[in-house]
Design a protein around this motif. Sequence first.
Motif, PDB file in Angstrom:
ATOM      1  N   VAL A 247     -39.302  17.845 -26.017  1.00  0.00           N
ATOM      2  CA  VAL A 247     -38.239  18.831 -25.824  1.00  0.00           C
ATOM      3  C   VAL A 247     -38.838  20.239 -25.870  1.00  0.00           C
ATOM      4  CG1 VAL A 247     -36.089  19.771 -26.730  1.00  0.00           C
ATOM      5  CG2 VAL A 247     -36.492  17.299 -26.784  1.00  0.00           C
ATOM      6  N   SER A 248     -39.724  20.495 -26.821  1.00  0.00           N
ATOM      7  CA  SER A 248     -40.375  21.810 -26.913  1.00  0.00           C
ATOM      8  C   SER A 248     -41.146  22.131 -25.644  1.00  0.00           C
ATOM      9  CB  SER A 248     -41.315  21.849 -28.122  1.00  0.00           C
ATOM     10  OG  SER A 248     -40.604  21.751 -29.330  1.00  0.00           O
ATOM     11  N   ALA A 249     -41.844  21.133 -25.132  1.00  0.00           N
ATOM     12  CA  ALA A 249     -42.637  21.340 -23.913  1.00  0.00           C
ATOM     13  C   ALA A 249     -41.740  21.622 -22.718  1.00  0.00           C
ATOM     14  CB  ALA A 249     -43.510  20.114 -23.654  1.00  0.00           C
ATOM     15  N   ALA A 250     -40.632  20.891 -22.606  1.00  0.00           N
ATOM     16  CA  ALA A 250     -39.716  21.094 -21.486  1.00  0.00           C
ATOM     17  C   ALA A 250     -39.073  22.479 -21.550  1.00  0.00           C
ATOM     18  CB  ALA A 250     -38.638  20.005 -21.503  1.00  0.00           C
ATOM     19  N   LEU A 251     -38.715  22.908 -22.739  1.00  0.00           N
ATOM     20  CA  LEU A 251     -38.126  24.240 -22.889  1.00  0.00           C
ATOM     21  C   LEU A 251     -39.131  25.324 -22.527  1.00  0.00           C
ATOM     22  CD1 LEU A 251     -36.172  23.705 -26.236  1.00  0.00           C
ATOM     23  CD2 LEU A 251     -35.160  24.023 -23.974  1.00  0.00           C
ATOM     24  N   ALA A 252     -40.348  25.176 -23.001  1.00  0.00           N
ATOM     25  CA  ALA A 252     -41.385  26.155 -22.667  1.00  0.00           C
ATOM     26  C   ALA A 252     -41.626  26.195 -21.169  1.00  0.00           C
ATOM     27  CB  ALA A 252     -42.674  25.810 -23.417  1.00  0.00           C
ATOM     28  N   GLY A 253     -41.605  25.027 -20.540  1.00  0.00           N
ATOM     29  CA  GLY A 253     -41.810  24.962 -19.094  1.00  0.00           C
ATOM     30  C   GLY A 253     -40.703  25.644 -18.308  1.00  0.00           C
ATOM     31  N   ALA A 254     -39.507  25.707 -18.915  1.00  0.00           N
ATOM     32  CA  ALA A 254     -38.376  26.377 -18.261  1.00  0.00           C
ATOM     33  C   ALA A 254     -38.312  27.852 -18.621  1.00  0.00           C
ATOM     34  CB  ALA A 254     -37.072  25.689 -18.662  1.00  0.00           C
ATOM     35  N   GLY A 255     -39.311  28.322 -19.378  1.00  0.00           N
ATOM     36  CA  GLY A 255     -39.350  29.732 -19.751  1.00  0.00           C
ATOM     37  C   GLY A 255     -38.431  30.080 -20.908  1.00  0.00           C
ATOM     38  N   VAL A 256     -38.169  29.097 -21.764  1.00  0.00           N
ATOM     39  CA  VAL A 256     -37.278  29.313 -22.907  1.00  0.00           C
ATOM     40  C   VAL A 256     -38.103  29.474 -24.185  1.00  0.00           C
ATOM     41  CG1 VAL A 256     -35.398  28.356 -24.289  1.00  0.00           C
ATOM     42  CG2 VAL A 256     -35.464  27.944 -21.803  1.00  0.00           C
ATOM     43  N   GLN A 257     -37.889  30.572 -24.882  1.00  0.00           N
ATOM     44  CA  GLN A 257     -38.543  30.752 -26.171  1.00  0.00           C
ATOM     45  C   GLN A 257     -37.582  30.312 -27.278  1.00  0.00           C
ATOM     46  OE1 GLN A 257     -39.568  34.912 -26.259  1.00  0.00           O
ATOM     47  NE2 GLN A 257     -37.541  35.545 -26.937  1.00  0.00           N
ATOM     48  N   VAL A 258     -38.121  29.986 -28.432  1.00  0.00           N
ATOM     49  CA  VAL A 258     -37.325  29.443 -29.528  1.00  0.00           C
ATOM     50  C   VAL A 258     -37.403  30.372 -30.735  1.00  0.00           C
ATOM     51  CG1 VAL A 258     -37.041  27.496 -31.121  1.00  0.00           C
ATOM     52  CG2 VAL A 258     -37.659  27.078 -28.726  1.00  0.00           C
ATOM     53  N   ARG A 259     -36.231  30.659 -31.309  1.00  0.00           N
ATOM     54  CA  ARG A 259     -36.140  31.459 -32.531  1.00  0.00           C
ATOM     55  C   ARG A 259     -35.251  30.722 -33.519  1.00  0.00           C
ATOM     56  NH1 ARG A 259     -37.044  36.960 -31.482  1.00  0.00           N
ATOM     57  NH2 ARG A 259     -36.868  37.264 -33.731  1.00  0.00           N
ATOM     58  N   PRO A 260     -35.351  31.028 -34.815  1.00  0.00           N
ATOM     59  CA  PRO A 260     -34.532  30.335 -35.807  1.00  0.00           C
ATOM     60  C   PRO A 260     -33.031  30.532 -35.586  1.00  0.00           C
ATOM     61  CG  PRO A 260     -36.352  31.483 -36.874  1.00  0.00           C
ATOM     62  CD  PRO A 260     -36.340  31.933 -35.449  1.00  0.00           C
ATOM     63  N   TYR A 261     -32.275  29.508 -35.876  1.00  0.00           N
ATOM     64  CA  TYR A 261     -30.825  29.532 -35.692  1.00  0.00           C
ATOM     65  C   TYR A 261     -30.185  30.709 -36.435  1.00  0.00           C
ATOM     66  CZ  TYR A 261     -25.936  27.914 -35.978  1.00  0.00           C
ATOM     67  OH  TYR A 261     -24.554  27.814 -35.915  1.00  0.00           O
ATOM     68  N   GLY A 262     -30.667  30.974 -37.629  1.00  0.00           N
ATOM     69  CA  GLY A 262     -30.080  32.021 -38.452  1.00  0.00           C
ATOM     70  C   GLY A 262     -30.288  33.426 -37.929  1.00  0.00           C
ATOM     71  N   GLU A 263     -31.143  33.601 -36.945  1.00  0.00           N
ATOM     72  CA  GLU A 263     -31.383  34.937 -36.388  1.00  0.00           C
ATOM     73  C   GLU A 263     -30.428  35.297 -35.257  1.00  0.00           C
ATOM     74  OE1 GLU A 263     -35.402  35.577 -35.185  1.00  0.00           O
ATOM     75  OE2 GLU A 263     -36.253  35.159 -37.165  1.00  0.00           O
ATOM     76  N   ALA A 264     -29.607  34.343 -34.862  1.00  0.00           N
ATOM     77  CA  ALA A 264     -28.695  34.602 -33.729  1.00  0.00           C
ATOM     78  C   ALA A 264     -27.658  35.669 -34.077  1.00  0.00           C
ATOM     79  CB  ALA A 264     -28.001  33.298 -33.347  1.00  0.00           C
TER      80      ALA A 264
END
Length: 264
Positions: A247-264
């Motif tokens: 899932v992490s690889a697929a998101l990165a491939g789509a240009g999606v970065q990940v941040r902690p839920y609490g930072e939203a």
Amino acid sequence: AASAAAAASAKRLEALRARLAALGVDAVIVPSDDPHLSEYVPDCFMRRAFLSGFTGSAGTAVVTAAGEAKLWTDGRYFLQAKQQLPQGWELMKSGVEGTPTVEDWLASTLDKGQAVGIDPAVHPASFALGLRDKLKERGVALRCLDENPVDSVWGDDRPPLPSAPARLHPESVAGRSAAEKLAAVRAELEKEEADALVVSALDEVAYLLNIRGGDVERTPVVLAYVLVERKGPATLFVDEAKLPDDVSAALAGAGVQVRPYGEA
């Protein structure tokens, strides 16, 4: 059992009223909603059920510092609410002639100079704005709180945020890749001359990024937000521990970065 429930409820209400006093508000509204305004919510966001004992899926609680505790719900739940609400609570039958709305009751009950507190994360903006205007007519203020006061009452007994692993929804079933969907969103942002889109509904997050999860019972969603910037990245706010390598690889491939839920 009934007396034990009443005693537990009285203790919770006393603690909540103490918190309201510390926050400088005279009433608080506790809806059924979570921060994503979901129809079905994780256990950790079932604040109204925790506070009132009423476990129906629809209802709104109001607690005042002056000693009142009321539960609004519709006709599907009148019998259940009557059975579950402990002593000290009053059932307000929504839709029945003579029953005021939450907004009308607060406006007619509180005095000029008093204030109603809400957690803005769990109320639609339309409701909050309408409530603000109605209260203002009576000289009552609406205050958006930085915390949900029920959480301090719940304390360590509050269930943790759900942690079910996410999984990929195959493109063969989804029809389009996450990258294609993000490109379509950015094209719409360009048309609207908007800089970004916040995606907060969990089913929309799942659709947009082709992911599924198990954070809500009987609902295959992941507790997360997405921020899509027109000229910048797409960001998924989620507990990264939920994301397996694929899932992490697929998101990165789509240009999606990940941040902690609490930072939203």
